[in-house]
Write a protein that holds these residues in place. Structure first.
Motif, PDB file in Angstrom:
ATOM      1  N   ALA A   1      -5.303 169.010  64.008  1.00  0.00           N
ATOM      2  CA  ALA A   1      -6.080 167.798  63.757  1.00  0.00           C
ATOM      3  C   ALA A   1      -7.160 167.610  64.808  1.00  0.00           C
ATOM      4  O   ALA A   1      -6.931 167.820  65.996  1.00  0.00           O
ATOM      5  CB  ALA A   1      -5.157 166.585  63.736  1.00  0.00           C
ATOM      6  N   VAL A   2      -8.333 167.208  64.345  1.00  0.00           N
ATOM      7  CA  VAL A   2      -9.428 166.813  65.234  1.00  0.00           C
ATOM      8  C   VAL A   2      -9.543 165.295  65.185  1.00  0.00           C
ATOM      9  O   VAL A   2      -9.464 164.622  66.203  1.00  0.00           O
ATOM     10  CB  VAL A   2     -10.766 167.476  64.842  1.00  0.00           C
ATOM     11  N   TYR A   3      -9.720 164.747  63.984  1.00  0.00           N
ATOM     12  CA  TYR A   3      -9.761 163.291  63.818  1.00  0.00           C
ATOM     13  C   TYR A   3      -9.443 162.925  62.375  1.00  0.00           C
ATOM     14  O   TYR A   3      -9.501 163.771  61.473  1.00  0.00           O
ATOM     15  CB  TYR A   3     -11.114 162.698  64.232  1.00  0.00           C
ATOM     16  N   GLU A   4      -9.105 161.642  62.185  1.00  0.00           N
ATOM     17  CA  GLU A   4      -8.839 161.109  60.853  1.00  0.00           C
ATOM     18  C   GLU A   4      -9.358 159.680  60.788  1.00  0.00           C
ATOM     19  O   GLU A   4      -8.941 158.825  61.565  1.00  0.00           O
ATOM     20  CB  GLU A   4      -7.338 161.142  60.578  1.00  0.00           C
ATOM     21  N   LEU A   5     -10.301 159.467  59.869  1.00  0.00           N
ATOM     22  CA  LEU A   5     -10.907 158.162  59.686  1.00  0.00           C
ATOM     23  C   LEU A   5     -10.603 157.639  58.279  1.00  0.00           C
ATOM     24  O   LEU A   5      -9.884 158.278  57.512  1.00  0.00           O
ATOM     25  CB  LEU A   5     -12.421 158.251  59.900  1.00  0.00           C
ATOM     26  N   GLU A   6     -11.211 156.517  57.947  1.00  0.00           N
ATOM     27  CA  GLU A   6     -10.968 155.867  56.662  1.00  0.00           C
ATOM     28  C   GLU A   6     -11.346 156.740  55.467  1.00  0.00           C
ATOM     29  O   GLU A   6     -10.700 156.687  54.425  1.00  0.00           O
ATOM     30  CB  GLU A   6     -11.767 154.564  56.623  1.00  0.00           C
ATOM     31  N   ARG A   7     -12.414 157.551  55.601  1.00  0.00           N
ATOM     32  CA  ARG A   7     -12.863 158.369  54.474  1.00  0.00           C
ATOM     33  C   ARG A   7     -13.173 159.818  54.834  1.00  0.00           C
ATOM     34  O   ARG A   7     -13.823 160.527  54.062  1.00  0.00           O
ATOM     35  CB  ARG A   7     -14.098 157.739  53.822  1.00  0.00           C
ATOM     36  N   GLU A   8     -12.730 160.244  55.997  1.00  0.00           N
ATOM     37  CA  GLU A   8     -12.913 161.652  56.354  1.00  0.00           C
ATOM     38  C   GLU A   8     -11.891 162.069  57.401  1.00  0.00           C
ATOM     39  O   GLU A   8     -11.398 161.245  58.168  1.00  0.00           O
ATOM     40  CB  GLU A   8     -14.331 161.932  56.842  1.00  0.00           C
ATOM     41  N   ALA A   9     -11.580 163.352  57.388  1.00  0.00           N
ATOM     42  CA  ALA A   9     -10.655 163.934  58.364  1.00  0.00           C
ATOM     43  C   ALA A   9     -11.082 165.377  58.611  1.00  0.00           C
ATOM     44  O   ALA A   9     -11.648 166.027  57.723  1.00  0.00           O
ATOM     45  CB  ALA A   9      -9.224 163.875  57.850  1.00  0.00           C
ATOM     46  N   THR A  10     -10.815 165.857  59.809  1.00  0.00           N
ATOM     47  CA  THR A  10     -11.202 167.220  60.168  1.00  0.00           C
ATOM     48  C   THR A  10     -10.056 167.909  60.909  1.00  0.00           C
ATOM     49  O   THR A  10      -9.386 167.305  61.735  1.00  0.00           O
ATOM     50  CB  THR A  10     -12.467 167.215  61.056  1.00  0.00           C
ATOM     51  N   ARG A  11      -9.879 169.191  60.592  1.00  0.00           N
ATOM     52  CA  ARG A  11      -8.892 170.042  61.249  1.00  0.00           C
ATOM     53  C   ARG A  11      -9.610 171.315  61.703  1.00  0.00           C
ATOM     54  O   ARG A  11     -10.644 171.670  61.146  1.00  0.00           O
ATOM     55  CB  ARG A  11      -7.751 170.371  60.291  1.00  0.00           C
ATOM     56  N   GLU A  12      -9.047 171.998  62.705  1.00  0.00           N
ATOM     57  CA  GLU A  12      -9.734 173.177  63.243  1.00  0.00           C
ATOM     58  C   GLU A  12      -8.763 174.295  63.592  1.00  0.00           C
ATOM     59  O   GLU A  12      -7.563 174.075  63.775  1.00  0.00           O
ATOM     60  CB  GLU A  12     -10.551 172.803  64.471  1.00  0.00           C
ATOM     61  N   LEU A  13      -9.332 175.476  63.681  1.00  0.00           N
ATOM     62  CA  LEU A  13      -8.604 176.682  64.063  1.00  0.00           C
ATOM     63  C   LEU A  13      -9.589 177.591  64.776  1.00  0.00           C
ATOM     64  O   LEU A  13     -10.754 177.689  64.374  1.00  0.00           O
ATOM     65  CB  LEU A  13      -8.063 177.402  62.815  1.00  0.00           C
ATOM     66  N   ALA A  14      -9.129 178.232  65.822  1.00  0.00           N
ATOM     67  CA  ALA A  14      -9.963 179.236  66.491  1.00  0.00           C
ATOM     68  C   ALA A  14      -9.127 180.474  66.721  1.00  0.00           C
ATOM     69  O   ALA A  14      -7.930 180.399  67.029  1.00  0.00           O
ATOM     70  CB  ALA A  14     -10.493 178.709  67.818  1.00  0.00           C
TER      71      ALA A  14
ATOM     72  N   ILE B   1     -11.783 157.362  68.654  1.00  0.00           N
ATOM     73  CA  ILE B   1     -11.631 157.980  67.338  1.00  0.00           C
ATOM     74  C   ILE B   1     -10.183 158.458  67.174  1.00  0.00           C
ATOM     75  O   ILE B   1      -9.688 159.239  67.985  1.00  0.00           O
ATOM     76  CB  ILE B   1     -12.595 159.173  67.169  1.00  0.00           C
ATOM     77  N   PRO B   2      -9.470 158.024  66.111  1.00  0.00           N
ATOM     78  CA  PRO B   2      -8.089 158.463  65.879  1.00  0.00           C
ATOM     79  C   PRO B   2      -8.013 159.964  65.639  1.00  0.00           C
ATOM     80  O   PRO B   2      -8.813 160.527  64.895  1.00  0.00           O
ATOM     81  CB  PRO B   2      -7.662 157.687  64.632  1.00  0.00           C
ATOM     82  N   ARG B   3      -7.064 160.611  66.278  1.00  0.00           N
ATOM     83  CA  ARG B   3      -6.969 162.069  66.241  1.00  0.00           C
ATOM     84  C   ARG B   3      -6.329 162.640  64.980  1.00  0.00           C
ATOM     85  O   ARG B   3      -6.518 163.792  64.664  1.00  0.00           O
ATOM     86  CB  ARG B   3      -6.209 162.597  67.461  1.00  0.00           C
ATOM     87  N   GLY B   4      -5.560 161.885  64.243  1.00  0.00           N
ATOM     88  CA  GLY B   4      -4.969 162.421  63.014  1.00  0.00           C
ATOM     89  C   GLY B   4      -3.634 163.084  63.253  1.00  0.00           C
ATOM     90  O   GLY B   4      -3.075 163.048  64.346  1.00  0.00           O
ATOM     91  N   TRP B   5      -3.134 163.717  62.224  1.00  0.00           N
ATOM     92  CA  TRP B   5      -1.779 164.259  62.209  1.00  0.00           C
ATOM     93  C   TRP B   5      -1.792 165.772  62.375  1.00  0.00           C
ATOM     94  O   TRP B   5      -2.664 166.455  61.868  1.00  0.00           O
ATOM     95  CB  TRP B   5      -1.087 163.893  60.897  1.00  0.00           C
ATOM     96  N   ASP B   6      -0.819 166.272  63.103  1.00  0.00           N
ATOM     97  CA  ASP B   6      -0.615 167.715  63.187  1.00  0.00           C
ATOM     98  C   ASP B   6       0.629 168.061  62.388  1.00  0.00           C
ATOM     99  O   ASP B   6       1.561 167.265  62.276  1.00  0.00           O
ATOM    100  CB  ASP B   6      -0.454 168.177  64.642  1.00  0.00           C
ATOM    101  N   ASP B   7       0.626 169.242  61.843  1.00  0.00           N
ATOM    102  CA  ASP B   7       1.729 169.716  61.021  1.00  0.00           C
ATOM    103  C   ASP B   7       2.002 171.159  61.423  1.00  0.00           C
ATOM    104  O   ASP B   7       1.117 172.010  61.303  1.00  0.00           O
ATOM    105  CB  ASP B   7       1.328 169.619  59.542  1.00  0.00           C
ATOM    106  N   ASP B   8       3.206 171.423  61.889  1.00  0.00           N
ATOM    107  CA  ASP B   8       3.540 172.775  62.346  1.00  0.00           C
ATOM    108  C   ASP B   8       3.484 173.803  61.220  1.00  0.00           C
ATOM    109  O   ASP B   8       3.407 174.998  61.475  1.00  0.00           O
ATOM    110  CB  ASP B   8       4.930 172.796  62.985  1.00  0.00           C
TER     111      ASP B   8
END
Length: 192
Positions: free
Chosen positions: A111-124, A98-105
């Motif tokens: 970034a958690v993942y990035e697909l064709e029609r969905e992407a997820t980011r997280e914070l704890a 699964i592609p992890r996606g982009w991070d932005d400072d």
């Protein structure tokens, strides 16, 4: 526009496979006039070019500045309360392909993942482990639209209290500002 939680849970997204221990907190849709089924990457590019949290103005800036100051004072955002320390990243729950996606400072969510029609980011942090899920779906008018779902795993009673305390600010200030910002980014990116 705020949507019912079922607008997120009814979609056949990967996020459901890795978040059985999270609660759906909020679901919002963002207008993307003229968008088609293959425009999710265009929308993500528009979001990457949009203003960061640091560029916000007015009450949104005041609220974020206040949150970060309180968090620093009380230690909510220390490294030991974050990803890889207090909680594991959801990346650890994903298949290796699964592609992890982009991070932005400029953005605190990773970034958690990035697909064709969905992407997820997280914070704890000390209050919650939270996810921002972006999905691309066909709206009632036939155009495709961006949907954002916020999923949370509160850190005990304090995390639940924190989420309840910030709810009015999310609904009346933060999400409406985000809606304007993201819809403006779409129009600027596409000229639509």
């Amino acid at each position: 526009m705020k949507l019912p939680k079922s607008a997120h849970s009814a979609q056949p997204w990967l996020i459901h496979d890795i978040t059985s221990d999270f609660e759906i907190e909020d679901v919002w849709s963002f207008r993307t006039p003229g968008a088609g089924p293959d425009d999710f990457p265009t929308m993500l590019a528009a979001l990457r070019g949009a203003d960061s949290l640091d560029d916000q103005t007015g009450l949104v800036k005041v609220l974020f500045d206040l949150r970060w100051k309180i968090g620093a004072l009380l230690g909510w955002d220390r490294e030991k309360a974050g990803l890889g320390a207090r909680v594991s990243s959801l990346r650890d729950r994903l298949p290796a392909d699964i592609p992890r996606g982009w991070d932005d400072d400029r953005m605190p969510l990773k970034a958690v993942y990035e697909l064709e029609r969905e992407a997820t980011r997280e914070l704890a942090n000390q209050t919650v482990h939270t996810l921002m899920h972006l999905g691309w779906v066909q709206g009632a008018d036939g155009d495709y639209e961006l949907r954002m779902a916020v999923l949370v795993k509160p850190n005990g009673w304090f995390g639940r209290l924190y989420m309840a305390a910030i709810a009015p600010f999310r609904y009346t200030v933060i999400y409406p500002a985000l809606t304007r910002q993201w819809e403006r980014a779409w129009r600027m990116e596409t000229g639509r």
